[in-house]
Every structure is written in structure tokens, then in C-alpha cells.
Design a protein around this motif. Structure first.
Motif, PDB file in Angstrom:
ATOM      1  N   ALA A  75       0.822  -1.213   0.000  1.00 59.20           N
ATOM      2  CA  ALA A  75       0.000   0.000   0.000  1.00 59.20           C
ATOM      3  C   ALA A  75       0.854   1.261   0.000  1.00 59.20           C
ATOM      4  N   GLN A  76       1.984   1.220   0.700  1.00 58.00           N
ATOM      5  CA  GLN A  76       2.818   2.417   0.768  1.00 58.00           C
ATOM      6  C   GLN A  76       3.474   2.754  -0.568  1.00 58.00           C
ATOM      7  N   TYR A  77       3.674   1.739  -1.402  1.00 57.75           N
ATOM      8  CA  TYR A  77       4.207   1.999  -2.738  1.00 57.75           C
ATOM      9  C   TYR A  77       3.108   2.019  -3.794  1.00 57.75           C
ATOM     10  N   GLY A  78       1.885   1.682  -3.382  1.00 57.11           N
ATOM     11  CA  GLY A  78       0.759   1.737  -4.304  1.00 57.11           C
ATOM     12  C   GLY A  78       0.903   0.825  -5.501  1.00 57.11           C
ATOM     13  N   ILE A  79       1.394  -0.392  -5.265  1.00 54.77           N
ATOM     14  CA  ILE A  79       1.635  -1.312  -6.384  1.00 54.77           C
ATOM     15  C   ILE A  79       0.738  -2.539  -6.285  1.00 54.77           C
ATOM     16  N   ARG A  80       0.618  -3.228  -7.397  1.00 50.49           N
ATOM     17  CA  ARG A  80      -0.193  -4.438  -7.443  1.00 50.49           C
ATOM     18  C   ARG A  80       0.585  -5.624  -6.872  1.00 50.49           C
ATOM     19  N   GLU A  81      -0.147  -6.660  -6.518  1.00 51.03           N
ATOM     20  CA  GLU A  81       0.478  -7.858  -5.964  1.00 51.03           C
ATOM     21  C   GLU A  81       1.483  -8.467  -6.939  1.00 51.03           C
ATOM     22  N   ALA A  82       1.125  -8.500  -8.209  1.00 51.19           N
ATOM     23  CA  ALA A  82       2.017  -9.081  -9.218  1.00 51.19           C
ATOM     24  C   ALA A  82       3.337  -8.315  -9.284  1.00 51.19           C
ATOM     25  N   GLN A  83       3.268  -6.993  -9.161  1.00 52.51           N
ATOM     26  CA  GLN A  83       4.483  -6.179  -9.205  1.00 52.51           C
ATOM     27  C   GLN A  83       5.367  -6.459  -7.996  1.00 52.51           C
ATOM     28  N   LEU A  84       4.748  -6.577  -6.823  1.00 49.45           N
ATOM     29  CA  LEU A  84       5.515  -6.840  -5.610  1.00 49.45           C
ATOM     30  C   LEU A  84       6.191  -8.202  -5.681  1.00 49.45           C
ATOM     31  N   LYS A  85       5.505  -9.197  -6.212  1.00 50.27           N
ATOM     32  CA  LYS A  85       6.081 -10.532  -6.325  1.00 50.27           C
ATOM     33  C   LYS A  85       7.285 -10.543  -7.258  1.00 50.27           C
ATOM     34  N   ILE A  86       7.227  -9.771  -8.329  1.00 50.03           N
ATOM     35  CA  ILE A  86       8.355  -9.704  -9.268  1.00 50.03           C
ATOM     36  C   ILE A  86       9.577  -9.104  -8.586  1.00 50.03           C
ATOM     37  N   VAL A  87       9.367  -8.010  -7.844  1.00 53.85           N
ATOM     38  CA  VAL A  87      10.484  -7.365  -7.155  1.00 53.85           C
ATOM     39  C   VAL A  87      11.012  -8.268  -6.039  1.00 53.85           C
ATOM     40  N   PHE A  88      10.119  -8.980  -5.364  1.00 51.35           N
ATOM     41  CA  PHE A  88      10.550  -9.909  -4.307  1.00 51.35           C
ATOM     42  C   PHE A  88      11.468 -10.983  -4.892  1.00 51.35           C
ATOM     43  N   ALA A  89      11.085 -11.518  -6.049  1.00 45.74           N
ATOM     44  CA  ALA A  89      11.904 -12.564  -6.687  1.00 45.74           C
ATOM     45  C   ALA A  89      13.289 -12.016  -7.026  1.00 45.74           C
ATOM     46  N   GLU A  90      13.350 -10.760  -7.464  1.00 44.34           N
ATOM     47  CA  GLU A  90      14.634 -10.141  -7.766  1.00 44.34           C
ATOM     48  C   GLU A  90      15.444  -9.932  -6.488  1.00 44.34           C
ATOM     49  N   ALA A  91      14.773  -9.479  -5.426  1.00 47.47           N
ATOM     50  CA  ALA A  91      15.452  -9.245  -4.148  1.00 47.47           C
ATOM     51  C   ALA A  91      16.043 -10.544  -3.597  1.00 47.47           C
ATOM     52  N   ARG A  92      15.356 -11.618  -3.830  1.00 51.17           N
ATOM     53  CA  ARG A  92      15.784 -12.930  -3.332  1.00 51.17           C
ATOM     54  C   ARG A  92      17.084 -13.380  -4.018  1.00 51.17           C
TER      55      ARG A  92
END
Length: 222
Positions: A75-92
């Protein structure tokens, strides 16, 4: 006599009010202020929305706690779930702590940095400014809020847009009272409506409220 149609201006006002109510309700549910107006509401009503908001609820399950932290970050970045999952995979995939990497990568989004620089008042407004083609990166027009800004790159407002009221307010420091202090990883010249990302942000410097380890645990259990 035919009923007159609702003007586009009236529709915009209704739409804005609806979004404001939605953000305020979400802010109360998550326990964080997502907009300056929501911050004022939380001061008056520091409890969840709904008829049972004031009552003491039973302890949340581990899953519910992790889910709420993930929703807070999203919510703080105002992004969709799909977007967050993509960035999470990169962070991992990156060295270091996944949770910290996640926030640092999100913070390098163009819309996030437009907000941190003080060019906009809210995340939604920052995204709108980017989408409406008012923002340049190293002199090139970028209309994608998720664009990843690299250290050393200059973010600035298009010359033709500088005279717009929204940017005149920003250049005069009109958002200073409702935004966190400019973080150390950004060098901002507000009067010139430009900001440079000096280096990759560090999690401890990023002004977002989230227990990132719980976000990692949420996705690890999926």
C-alpha cells in the motif's frame, strides 16, 4: 425536459472523494497513514474501521500478521500484488537480506523518488505526474512509474511543465510539512525541481513502515 448530464468536473470531484475515503479506510485497517489526510483521520480515530473497530479483537494468527505487513508495504508503494512478487523474486536473487533488498529496490522506483524529492504530495500524485509525462530522467522522458532509477541519474521536471501549479507549489516547499525529511540517498534542488539519486538506498533510511522479515516469511510460506 431531459435530465442534464453530470459534468466531467463533477465526476472528477466524486472520483477524488471516493479515492480519498478508500485510502483513509485502508490506512485505518493497516494502522499507517497512506496520505496526509489519512494521517489526520488516524489522529482522531486510531482504530480499525467498521462497527467493531473500537473493540478489542482476538490476537491475529501468524498468517494474518504476515499478510498485513505485506499489505502495508504494498500500500505504501501503491503497487499491485504481481508487481511486488516480481520485485521480491529479484530481491531474493541478490546478495544480502531479502527483506532489505526488497525495500531498497522498491525505493528506486521513479514514482517513489518523485515523492521523496518533494515534487508530489502523495504516492498517487507522484505516479500521476510520471504517467502524464511531466518527468525526465537524464533528459529523457519517462512515463513508467516502475522505472528503476540508477545511482547517479538525475530526475527533473520537464521545462514546459515547470509553470504548472502543482510544480510551483512543490518548488516553494509546499509539501514539506506532510512529507518525511529528504533521505540522504537523494540530493534535491527543489527550487530547480530536480533530484539526483546519489546511491542505492539503505533500508534503515527508507521512510516506510513494514516489518520486512514478516513479508519475506509470508512469501516463503506460499
Amino acid at each position: 425536459m431531459p435530465v442534464s448530464s453530470v459534468s466531467s468536473t463533477e465526476k472528477d470531484i466524486v472520483s477524488t472523494k471516493s479515492r480519498t475515503r478508500s485510502k483513509t479506510r485502508l490506512s485505518r485497517a493497516l494502522g499507517i497513514a497512506l496520505t496526509p489526510k489519512a494521517a489526520k483521520y488516524l489522529e482522531k480515530r486510531p482504530y480499525a474501521p467498521g462497527e467493531h473497530g473500537r473493540t478489542k479483537r482476538k490476537a491475529d494468527s501468524d498468517y494474518a500478521v504476515r499478510l498485513r505487513e505485506k499489505q502495508r508495504l504494498r500500500a505504501q508503494y501503491g503497487i499491485r500484488e504481481a508487481q511486488l512478487k516480481i520485485v521480491f523474486a529479484e530481491a531474493r536473487r541478490q546478495p544480502g537480506l531479502t527483506g532489505e533488498n526488497l525495500v531498497e529496490l522498491l525505493e528506486m522506483r521513479l514514482d517513489a523518488l518523485v515523492l521523496r524529492a518533494g515534487f508530489a504530495r502523495t504516492t498517487a500524485q507522484a505516479r500521476q505526474l510520471v504517467v502524464h509525462r511531466h518527468i525526465l530522467v537524464d533528459g529523457q522522458l519517462v512515463d513508467r512509474p516502475s522505472f528503476r532509477v540508477k545511482p547517479g541519474q538525475l530526475i527533473h521536471v520537464k521545462e514546459k511543465s515547470e509553470s504548472l501549479d502543482v510544480f510551483q507549489v512543490a518548488a516553494a516547499g509546499g509539501h514539506a510539512e506532510v512529507l518525511p525529511k529528504v533521505p540522504a540517498y537523494l540530493e534535491v534542488e527543489l527550487d530547480k525541481l530536480q533530484a539526483r539519486l546519489e546511491r542505492r538506498p539503505k533500508r534503515a533510511e527508507v521512510p516506510v513502515t513494514a516489518e520486512v522479515q514478516l513479508v519475506v516469511e509470508y512469501y516463503a510460506a506460499r
